[in-house]
Enzyme design. Structure first.
Site, short mmCIF file in Angstrom:
data_model
loop_
_atom_site.label_atom_id
_atom_site.label_comp_id
_atom_site.label_asym_id
_atom_site.label_seq_id
_atom_site.Cartn_x
_atom_site.Cartn_y
_atom_site.Cartn_z
CD GLU A 299 -36.09 -18.68 -16.14
OE1 GLU A 299 -36.12 -18.88 -17.35
OE2 GLU A 299 -36.20 -17.54 -15.62
CB CYS A 300 -32.98 -18.15 -10.19
SG CYS A 300 -31.82 -17.35 -9.07
#
Length: 465
Positions: A347-348
């Protein structure tokens, strides 16, 4: 079971001092001998870590968009079990929410008088029947405070503004003017906090500096803030307001826990570069059978043994890019496992780390893209549909999550269709063994995601044995 006595700490907008005051209040009530629980409206990762440092208990996120409104009181109940007081810190302004619909790719564009927007602080206050304490930044205001507070307090019958804390007060004379202006509203001013550098917390581009980066220094800071709060806020009156909250017997939709799928080892990135992990996500994965083993990509030269899956949450890899880039042994180990088909959930910041480069620094190279830190903030809720099978779900599965980043990847990726306030876009990298996106997922009410990732890890384990 009834929900504990509770208050929501809200404001007219961001930057008013909600986190500083909320955290100081939590520490002050703990010092009085109360068992204090905490929660944060919305998907924020950082503020709850400050709450936990003040209360010595895990905080939780109350986000009606991601988790579903029907689960909010259940989540609040679980967070405040066996506690004397629940303090819920709001997000942004009291009525700031989202126009995005939970169940379809559509925006709700009308906003009627009295309406409580989805996932706003007001929405959570309404769902939990919590009185609101309004923090007002008084730096550049005097008598005009009265119409502002009146407008907010009278906007919706679903919200009870039961007290006011004045922040950034310039002098005793300034405080007197503010209090006199508010008298006709008959909303008690329960505190007035003078301007003081001690009442500020260090921040950077995505909010406060995470606790994990310097816990001892931040703990000392919270202690000083606590002492300031004790001298500036009527804690007895605030506690009385909390105890006046309407009795709420929790009869919400019970949270479903994952089925135990298999026993597998899953490594997850943790450390000053990767501190964005929801405790509820880790709990769901554990209940699905995962043995979660942390490792620090900035300092560990090898991965834990016997891993069948890898998770890279968000954080600040852009701040620690040089340390991450210099750790060649770990980068090689991760890339080797990725090429061997180990399931990866990134994620991210995890996407940035797995890309070929982050600005001028070579990263893992497990994803065929280059990342860079930009100037435009990408912020908001997203409805995301998978365009391929992934370790988290099959093609066409829809996830609800949020994005909060300045960074970009080139190419953006062909893995998901993502709908937000700016419309539809195609982004992310998705294969049967990879989910890498700027999307943050909170799976506290979606156990199937944890089950599916553990199933993917078990399939990998069976294949390599």
């Amino acid at each position: 079971m009834y929900l504990a006595p509770r208050v929501v700490i809200a404001a007219l907008g961001s930057g008013a001092g909600k986190t500083t005051i909320s955290t100081g209040l939590m520490a002050a009530f703990v010092a009085k001998g109360l068992k204090v629980a905490s929660a944060k409206v919305g998907p924020d990762f950082i503020d709850p870590s400050y709450h936990s440092l003040a209360t010595s208990k895990p905080s939780c996120n109350l986000d009606p968009f991601i988790s579903g409104p029907q689960y909010i009181t259940e989540l609040a109940k679980n967070a405040s079990r066996d506690c004397d007081l629940l303090i819920i810190e709001g997000a942004m302004g009291l009525f700031d929410g989202t126009e995005l619909q939970r169940d379809r790719d559509e925006l709700k564009t009308d906003f009627a008088i009295g309406q409580v927007p989805l996932s706003s602080t007001a929405h959570v206050a309404s769902l939990t029947k919590s009185p609101v304490i309004l923090v007002v930044d008084a730096r550049s205001i005097s008598s005009t405070i009265a119409p502002l507070v009146k407008g907010v307090s009278k906007w919706s019958a679903e919200v009870n503004v039961a007290g006011i804390i004045l922040n950034q007060v310039g002098s005793d004379t300034h405080e007197s003017s503010l209090r006199n202006a508010l008298l006709p509203l008959r909303i008690p001013v329960i505190g007035a906090i003078k301007r003081d550098p001690e009442m500020t917390l260090k921040d950077r581009h995505l909010g406060l500096v995470p606790v994990i980066e310097n816990p001892s220094e931040i703990k000392e800071k919270i202690s000083r803030i606590k002492n300031h709060i004790i001298g500036s806020v009527d804690l007895g009156e605030l506690e009385a307001i909390a105890k006046s909250s309407a009795p709420l017997r929790v009869q919400s939709t019970p949270i479903q826990w994952p089925q135990g799928v298999a026993k597998v080892g899953i490594g997850y990135a943790l450390g000053k570069a990767f501190s964005f992990n929801y405790p509820e996500n880790l709990e769901m994965l554990t209940k699905a059978g995962a043995e979660l083993i942390p490792f620090d990509p900035a300092s560990d030269e090898s991965l834990p043994e016997n891993l069948s899956g890898l998770i890279f949450g968000g954080g600040f890899p852009e701040v620690y890019a040089n340390e991450l880039g210099e750790n060649e042994p770990l980068k090689r180990a991760i890339k080797t496992l990725a090429e061997g088909g180990i399931p990866i959930w990134a994620e991210c910041g995890g996407l940035l780390y797995l890309s070929k480069r982050l600005d001028d620094v070579e990263m893992v190279g497990a994803i065929n893209c280059e990342s860079s830190f930009g100037k435009k903030l990408n912020l908001g809720y997203r409805r995301v549909k998978l365009l391929n099978d992934s370790p988290l779900g099959a093609k066409d599965t829809v996830f609800l999550g949020h994005e909060f980043h300045y960074s970009t990847s080139d190419p953006a990726g062909p893995g998901t269709s993502s709908f937000g306030r700016s419309g539809m876009s195609v982004t992310g990298f998705v294969t049967p063994r990879l989910f890498a996106s700027f999307l943050h997922l909170h799976i506290g009410t979606t156990p199937y995601i944890a089950e599916q990732f553990v199933k993917s890890a078990k399939a990998y384990l069976d294949n390599v044995e």
